[in-house]
Design a protein around this motif. Structure first.
Motif, PDB file in Angstrom:
ATOM      1  N   PHE A 106      -7.444 -11.235 -11.355  1.00 36.31           N
ATOM      2  CA  PHE A 106      -6.742 -10.723 -12.529  1.00 36.31           C
ATOM      3  C   PHE A 106      -6.609 -11.764 -13.627  1.00 36.31           C
ATOM      4  O   PHE A 106      -6.516 -11.436 -14.791  1.00 36.31           O
ATOM      5  CB  PHE A 106      -5.335 -10.253 -12.139  1.00 36.31           C
ATOM      6  CG  PHE A 106      -5.319  -9.013 -11.305  1.00 36.31           C
ATOM      7  CD1 PHE A 106      -6.494  -8.459 -10.833  1.00 36.31           C
ATOM      8  CD2 PHE A 106      -4.131  -8.390 -10.988  1.00 36.31           C
ATOM      9  CE1 PHE A 106      -6.488  -7.314 -10.061  1.00 36.31           C
ATOM     10  CE2 PHE A 106      -4.112  -7.235 -10.227  1.00 36.31           C
ATOM     11  CZ  PHE A 106      -5.293  -6.704  -9.759  1.00 36.31           C
ATOM     12  N   TRP A 107      -6.579 -13.032 -13.198  1.00 35.98           N
ATOM     13  CA  TRP A 107      -6.328 -14.099 -14.164  1.00 35.98           C
ATOM     14  C   TRP A 107      -7.478 -14.285 -15.138  1.00 35.98           C
ATOM     15  O   TRP A 107      -7.326 -14.902 -16.174  1.00 35.98           O
ATOM     16  CB  TRP A 107      -6.043 -15.409 -13.423  1.00 35.98           C
ATOM     17  CG  TRP A 107      -7.043 -15.669 -12.348  1.00 35.98           C
ATOM     18  CD1 TRP A 107      -6.977 -15.254 -11.059  1.00 35.98           C
ATOM     19  CD2 TRP A 107      -8.292 -16.361 -12.472  1.00 35.98           C
ATOM     20  NE1 TRP A 107      -8.094 -15.635 -10.373  1.00 35.98           N
ATOM     21  CE2 TRP A 107      -8.919 -16.330 -11.214  1.00 35.98           C
ATOM     22  CE3 TRP A 107      -8.932 -17.006 -13.528  1.00 35.98           C
ATOM     23  CZ2 TRP A 107     -10.160 -16.906 -10.975  1.00 35.98           C
ATOM     24  CZ3 TRP A 107     -10.167 -17.590 -13.295  1.00 35.98           C
ATOM     25  CH2 TRP A 107     -10.747 -17.537 -12.022  1.00 35.98           C
ATOM     26  N   VAL A 147       4.757 -11.248  -1.746  1.00 36.95           N
ATOM     27  CA  VAL A 147       5.417 -11.511  -3.014  1.00 36.95           C
ATOM     28  C   VAL A 147       6.152 -12.833  -2.919  1.00 36.95           C
ATOM     29  O   VAL A 147       6.970 -13.050  -2.027  1.00 36.95           O
ATOM     30  CB  VAL A 147       6.413 -10.413  -3.381  1.00 36.95           C
ATOM     31  CG1 VAL A 147       7.110 -10.758  -4.670  1.00 36.95           C
ATOM     32  CG2 VAL A 147       5.705  -9.097  -3.523  1.00 36.95           C
ATOM     33  N   ILE A 148       5.838 -13.709  -3.835  1.00 37.62           N
ATOM     34  CA  ILE A 148       6.460 -15.025  -3.845  1.00 37.62           C
ATOM     35  C   ILE A 148       7.663 -14.961  -4.763  1.00 37.62           C
ATOM     36  O   ILE A 148       7.565 -14.433  -5.867  1.00 37.62           O
ATOM     37  CB  ILE A 148       5.452 -16.084  -4.341  1.00 37.62           C
ATOM     38  CG1 ILE A 148       4.389 -16.336  -3.272  1.00 37.62           C
ATOM     39  CG2 ILE A 148       6.124 -17.411  -4.641  1.00 37.62           C
ATOM     40  CD1 ILE A 148       3.437 -15.251  -3.024  1.00 37.62           C
ATOM     41  N   PHE A 149       8.798 -15.449  -4.281  1.00 29.88           N
ATOM     42  CA  PHE A 149       9.946 -15.506  -5.182  1.00 29.88           C
ATOM     43  C   PHE A 149      10.397 -16.944  -5.322  1.00 29.88           C
ATOM     44  O   PHE A 149      10.193 -17.768  -4.441  1.00 29.88           O
ATOM     45  CB  PHE A 149      11.075 -14.572  -4.743  1.00 29.88           C
ATOM     46  CG  PHE A 149      11.495 -14.663  -3.310  1.00 29.88           C
ATOM     47  CD1 PHE A 149      10.794 -13.974  -2.333  1.00 29.88           C
ATOM     48  CD2 PHE A 149      12.585 -15.428  -2.936  1.00 29.88           C
ATOM     49  CE1 PHE A 149      11.186 -14.046  -0.998  1.00 29.88           C
ATOM     50  CE2 PHE A 149      12.978 -15.499  -1.607  1.00 29.88           C
ATOM     51  CZ  PHE A 149      12.277 -14.812  -0.635  1.00 29.88           C
ATOM     52  N   SER A 178      -6.430  -2.822 -13.855  1.00 29.41           N
ATOM     53  CA  SER A 178      -5.685  -3.942 -14.419  1.00 29.41           C
ATOM     54  C   SER A 178      -6.376  -4.494 -15.652  1.00 29.41           C
ATOM     55  O   SER A 178      -5.723  -4.932 -16.589  1.00 29.41           O
ATOM     56  CB  SER A 178      -5.493  -5.033 -13.371  1.00 29.41           C
ATOM     57  OG  SER A 178      -6.732  -5.565 -12.999  1.00 29.41           O
ATOM     58  N   CYS A 189      -3.063 -14.389 -10.073  1.00 27.07           N
ATOM     59  CA  CYS A 189      -2.676 -13.190  -9.350  1.00 27.07           C
ATOM     60  C   CYS A 189      -3.939 -12.409  -9.024  1.00 27.07           C
ATOM     61  O   CYS A 189      -4.963 -12.602  -9.659  1.00 27.07           O
ATOM     62  CB  CYS A 189      -1.772 -12.296 -10.192  1.00 27.07           C
ATOM     63  SG  CYS A 189      -0.044 -12.710 -10.073  1.00 27.07           S
ATOM     64  N   GLU A 226       3.481   1.303  -1.704  1.00 25.11           N
ATOM     65  CA  GLU A 226       4.285   0.095  -1.679  1.00 25.11           C
ATOM     66  C   GLU A 226       4.268  -0.569  -3.033  1.00 25.11           C
ATOM     67  O   GLU A 226       3.256  -0.575  -3.715  1.00 25.11           O
ATOM     68  CB  GLU A 226       3.745  -0.869  -0.608  1.00 25.11           C
ATOM     69  CG  GLU A 226       4.199  -0.450   0.764  1.00 25.11           C
ATOM     70  CD  GLU A 226       3.831  -1.460   1.818  1.00 25.11           C
ATOM     71  OE1 GLU A 226       2.909  -2.242   1.584  1.00 25.11           O
ATOM     72  OE2 GLU A 226       4.467  -1.459   2.879  1.00 25.11           O
ATOM     73  N   PRO A 227       5.404  -1.140  -3.407  1.00 25.33           N
ATOM     74  CA  PRO A 227       5.492  -1.643  -4.773  1.00 25.33           C
ATOM     75  C   PRO A 227       4.747  -2.950  -4.999  1.00 25.33           C
ATOM     76  O   PRO A 227       4.909  -3.569  -6.018  1.00 25.33           O
ATOM     77  CB  PRO A 227       6.994  -1.829  -4.973  1.00 25.33           C
ATOM     78  CG  PRO A 227       7.530  -2.033  -3.624  1.00 25.33           C
ATOM     79  CD  PRO A 227       6.659  -1.284  -2.689  1.00 25.33           C
ATOM     80  N   ASN A 228       3.957  -3.401  -4.080  1.00 32.19           N
ATOM     81  CA  ASN A 228       3.266  -4.663  -4.326  1.00 32.19           C
ATOM     82  C   ASN A 228       1.917  -4.742  -3.643  1.00 32.19           C
ATOM     83  O   ASN A 228       1.418  -5.813  -3.376  1.00 32.19           O
ATOM     84  CB  ASN A 228       4.126  -5.835  -3.867  1.00 32.19           C
ATOM     85  CG  ASN A 228       4.521  -5.683  -2.426  1.00 32.19           C
ATOM     86  OD1 ASN A 228       4.411  -4.603  -1.865  1.00 32.19           O
ATOM     87  ND2 ASN A 228       4.963  -6.743  -1.806  1.00 32.19           N
ATOM     88  N   GLN A 271       1.465 -11.524  -5.455  1.00 31.86           N
ATOM     89  CA  GLN A 271       2.095 -11.504  -6.773  1.00 31.86           C
ATOM     90  C   GLN A 271       3.313 -12.389  -6.811  1.00 31.86           C
ATOM     91  O   GLN A 271       3.782 -12.863  -5.799  1.00 31.86           O
ATOM     92  CB  GLN A 271       2.553 -10.098  -7.154  1.00 31.86           C
ATOM     93  CG  GLN A 271       1.503  -9.074  -7.205  1.00 31.86           C
ATOM     94  CD  GLN A 271       1.665  -8.141  -6.055  1.00 31.86           C
ATOM     95  OE1 GLN A 271       2.741  -7.961  -5.552  1.00 31.86           O
ATOM     96  NE2 GLN A 271       0.564  -7.565  -5.630  1.00 31.86           N
ATOM     97  N   GLY A 272       3.846 -12.505  -8.000  1.00 37.02           N
ATOM     98  CA  GLY A 272       5.007 -13.349  -8.218  1.00 37.02           C
ATOM     99  C   GLY A 272       4.653 -14.390  -9.250  1.00 37.02           C
ATOM    100  O   GLY A 272       3.596 -14.310  -9.877  1.00 37.02           O
ATOM    101  N   PRO A 273       5.534 -15.372  -9.442  1.00 36.16           N
ATOM    102  CA  PRO A 273       5.243 -16.388 -10.453  1.00 36.16           C
ATOM    103  C   PRO A 273       4.194 -17.378  -9.950  1.00 36.16           C
ATOM    104  O   PRO A 273       4.491 -18.524  -9.659  1.00 36.16           O
ATOM    105  CB  PRO A 273       6.607 -17.052 -10.676  1.00 36.16           C
ATOM    106  CG  PRO A 273       7.418 -16.724  -9.475  1.00 36.16           C
ATOM    107  CD  PRO A 273       6.847 -15.536  -8.813  1.00 36.16           C
ATOM    108  N   TYR A 313      -2.116  -3.219  -3.755  1.00 36.28           N
ATOM    109  CA  TYR A 313      -3.103  -2.320  -4.344  1.00 36.28           C
ATOM    110  C   TYR A 313      -4.497  -2.628  -3.848  1.00 36.28           C
ATOM    111  O   TYR A 313      -5.451  -2.597  -4.594  1.00 36.28           O
ATOM    112  CB  TYR A 313      -3.056  -2.307  -5.868  1.00 36.28           C
ATOM    113  CG  TYR A 313      -2.627  -3.598  -6.509  1.00 36.28           C
ATOM    114  CD1 TYR A 313      -1.311  -3.757  -6.909  1.00 36.28           C
ATOM    115  CD2 TYR A 313      -3.521  -4.624  -6.699  1.00 36.28           C
ATOM    116  CE1 TYR A 313      -0.905  -4.937  -7.491  1.00 36.28           C
ATOM    117  CE2 TYR A 313      -3.119  -5.796  -7.277  1.00 36.28           C
ATOM    118  CZ  TYR A 313      -1.810  -5.947  -7.674  1.00 36.28           C
ATOM    119  OH  TYR A 313      -1.416  -7.120  -8.235  1.00 36.28           O
TER     120      TYR A 313
END
Lengths: 194, 575
Positions: free
Chosen positions: B79-80, B457-459, B47, B389, B225-227, B383-385, B229
């Motif tokens: 990551f931030w 994942v937060i939506f 990343s 992250c 899985e898409p979310n 992840q998400g907004p 790692y």
């Protein structure tokens, strides 16, 4: 000896993929010369790794390349094609000059990657796995995650990542890449003898 | 610290050789941090590379030349703050700066950019910088598996050994019997981290009992899985820990060969792990007559080709054997008939990464962390907004609220929390009122959620749950291996029905139809993928029933996200 028992596929350093490449079969043979095995079982274990190296090197695997892989590992081209068409990483058609990966992970989805894919379809007329008619751009929707989630939605154009994309910024990005490459080719052409 | 190329490493022949090598590595490590030269470490992970960390590394080398030691280390999960660098000046503690660009490098190295300071590595504050471990992101973490993240150079076996790698392996080779090792893992009650939650000790014991030879141990590092790692993070920050876990399992189960299967989409993880295997082989921790004990373990690294289904154990084994990764019916279980029809013990990467510490510090110690039924720590990907992250390691039993709102800092400015999708793509969502449930293997099940592999994942309020449910079902449809009929045909049918609803042509019967189809797919599918594929959709319907009803009864999409919204209201009503 220990060496024979614990061997892994040797790995020639793959040249980073740039542009649309015809497959040089001698390079495929060279790649395959790094794969050694003791028995048929080990040879079969190596098929996927071998395909990955070829795919990484050229951006795709042609029928002829698949034949060489099959022959080097003592298997059939049918077997190799069974793998090529099952696993998502492999392509059996060449990419465009520029290859765009759009991350379709959950995080990117929540923040709007769907709109990017739709935009590419509307604007360039290509969907997942397709290449534009002028062979400039090919698209791959990553049904997984590019792993840079704080930059969602993320795309990877050729070798560089770009985050926080909107349809407008993506168009600008693609146009810049296509224009840049053409300018480079023109200036190269001006200086070369042919 | 000098990272020797593989071919310059010594070959260790005995117990004493290893201890001497360990001592030397330790001295080198101490020398690195107590020397009179500045040490600049740059966190390199997939990343941070995406954000230009390699350019930052080059800029540091360029700026400093030979006047300081510039080294590569791994990302630390935050990551931030990427790309970040750590500057350790003589007689000062190491200070971390980030996120920075190449333009910031000269200023930071000259000590003139205190505005970019994130914190100090260590316990004491230094000047205006607070210890990094007091930062909200790190404060509640409990790094065991990831304690070397951002600390050691993942390409250096000396640095790993200086930080305690292969001590557990050493103990299993020289100080305890195989049965004792399995007993420690059983006492620790470490459960499968890939989502299954099956106790590793039981698996190992049946692997040891299996009569056929040769036996194999396989580490499942394929996370499609898409979310999620977490395995990528583990491979990138501490490959030797995973390798050690696999080798311990080989010795304990009497397996003659270990495998690690990594998804092809993680080139950096593969490269670092490959270097780890080559180094360990070179110094004699893998191969014949390991450290003079007469024990033999071979190792093979295999890579996948980007198929989610290969995370399923039997599919993974087929993939290793070079065929399409399609699961098979069980029994026989893989511990009886796995790779090449031999007994095979398959564990998740994170499970095996727990093993070295269980052996060195004891199963009792491990069992003292976490909740009654879920022991130890867990890597979580969020992840998400969100404000921040990344990947964190926390004790089992932390509440979601603490995880999301304390560690990850809550929602980003301007976004409003709506729900959390749990368990990757294999479970339902939870909402605000369930955030106080402690997160472990079992507690989320009653409310329709799941820990799974620790991906959240937060939506937010702008996400339409019908559209989101379609996305999750579509993922499973795409990844279905098409071996068995319920999954191959059931999932496309579900996607079609949801599409109908999204287009404003749904009716109330469609909800019933979804539930009936989902039941078929869940009950009749061969493997785990099909058995959970419709679960997110069902979960979304259960939790956000009103929003689904708005789509099928009033033919409106409350968030304006679905194609339905673009149609004329009168036309929609006429359908």
């Amino acid at each position: 000896m220990a060496q024979a028992e614990t061997r892994h596929p040797a790995h020639p350093v793959p040249a980073p993929y740039t542009g649309r490449t015809a497959i040089d079969l001698d390079v495929v043979r060279e790649i395959m010369s790094h794969f050694h095995y003791d028995d048929f079982e080990e040879a079969q274990e190596l098929i996927l790794s071998a395909l990955q190296e070829v795919n990484e090197h050229f951006g795709w695997v042609s029928y002829e390349a698949a034949e060489i892989v099959a022959e080097a590992l003592g298997t059939t081209v049918n077997r190799v094609y069974a793998l090529l068409t099952f696993y998502a990483d492999f392509r059996t058609e060449p990419r465009g000059v520029h290859h765009l990966l759009v991350c379709h992970g959950v995080s990117c989805y929540v923040l709007g990657s769907q709109a990017l894919v739709q935009h590419i379809r509307d604007h360039y007329g290509i969907g997942d796995g397709e290449t534009t008619a002028d062979e400039q751009l090919s698209l791959q929707v990553v049904n997984g995650c590019l792993g840079v989630c704080d930059w969602s939605p993320v795309v990877k154009l050729d070798d560089s990542y770009s985050g926080h994309q909107t349809p407008e910024s993506l168009t600008a990005l693609i146009n810049r890449a296509i224009a840049g490459k053409q300018a480079k080719e023109e200036s190269n052409g001006a200086h070369s003898a042919d | 610290m000098h990272t020797a190329p593989t071919d310059q490493l010594p070959r260790l022949q005995s117990k004493d050789d290893f201890l001497a090598f360990q001592k030397q590595a330790q001295e080198q490590w101490d020398g690195l941090w107590n020397g009179d030269r500045t040490v600049v470490s740059v966190g390199i992970g997939s990343s941070s590379i995406a954000k230009g960390a390699l350019d930052v590394l080059a800029a540091c080398r360029n700026e400093l030349g030979d006047s300081a030691i510039v080294r590569e280390t791994s990302g630390n999960g935050a990551f931030w703050m990427e790309p970040w660098i750590e500057v350790k000046r003589p007689n000062e503690p190491p200070v971390l700066y980030g996120p920075l660009s190449t333009d910031d490098v000269p200023g930071v190295l000259a000590g003139a950019r205190d505005d970019l300071t994130v914190g100090v590595r260590g316990d004491e504050p230094y000047k205006s910088a607070r210890p990094l471990k007091e930062h909200p992101f790190f404060k509640d973490q409990h790094p065991i598996l990831t304690r070397n993240a951002g600390l050691i150079d993942p390409n250096s076996i000396e640095e790993a050994i200086a930080q305690g790698a292969y001590q557990g392996y050493f103990k299993v080779l020289f100080e305890m019997t195989e049965d004792e090792a399995i007993q420690e893992v059983t006492t620790a009650n470490v459960r499968g981290r890939g989502g299954g939650g099956f106790p590793a000790g039981i698996k190992w014991a049946s692997g040891r009992k299996a009569k056929a030879t040769p036996k194999f141990v396989i580490c499942n590092s394929h996370e499609g899985e898409p979310n999620v790692y977490k395995d990528r993070q583990l491979h990138e920050c501490d490959p030797h820990r995973i390798l050690e876990g696999i080798l311990i399992a080989c010795i304990a189960c009497g397996a003659e060969r270990g495998y690690n299967y990594i998804g092809g989409e993680y080139p950096l993880a593969i490269a670092r792990f490959r270097k780890a295997v080559e180094d360990a082989e070179r110094i004699g921790l893998i191969g014949h007559n390991i450290l003079g004990t007469g024990k033999n373990v071979a190792f093979r690294l295999r890579t996948g080709g980007g198929a989610y289904i290969c995370g399923e154990a039997s599919a993974l084994m087929y993939s290793v054997m070079g065929v399409r990764g399609q699961p098979r019916t069980k029994p026989p279980r893989s511990v009886e008939e796995g790779v090449w029809k031999r007994p095979t013990v398959a564990n998740n990467t994170e499970t095996l990464a727990c093993v070295p510490d269980i052996i060195t510090r004891g199963g009792e110690w491990f069992a003292s962390i976490g909740t009654e039924k879920s022991k130890g720590t867990k890597l979580m990907t969020v992840q998400g907004p969100m404000a921040r992250c990344g990947v964190v390691e926390v004790d089992m039993g932390m509440t979601l609220r603490k995880l999301l709102f304390d560690i990850f800092g809550g929602m980003k400015e301007g976004y409003k929390f709506k729900g959390v999708q749990t368990g990757g793509v294999s479970s339902g969502p939870v909402t605000e009122k369930e955030l106080d449930i402690p997160v472990d293997f079992d507690s989320l099940t009653p409310v329709g959620g799941m820990l799974g592999s620790g991906g959240w994942v937060i939506f937010d309020e702008t996400t339409c749950v019908v559209d989101f449910a379609r996305y999750l079902t579509e993922f499973s449809r795409y990844e279905s291996c098409s071996k068995c009929v319920p999954c191959r045909l059931g999932n496309p049918a579900l996607v079609e029905i949801v599409d109908r609803i999204r287009l404003g042509r749904g009716s109330e019967d469609d909800i019933t139809l979804i539930k009936r189809t989902a039941k078929h797919v869940i009950e009749l599918s061969l493997c785990g993928l099909g058995q959970v594929a419709p679960v997110p959709l069902e979960g979304m319907i259960n939790v956000f029933e009103d929003e689904f009803r708005a789509h099928v009864v009033d033919h409106v999409c409350p968030t304006g996200h679905c194609p339905i919204a673009a149609r004329e209201p009168a036309l929609a009503a006429a359908d």
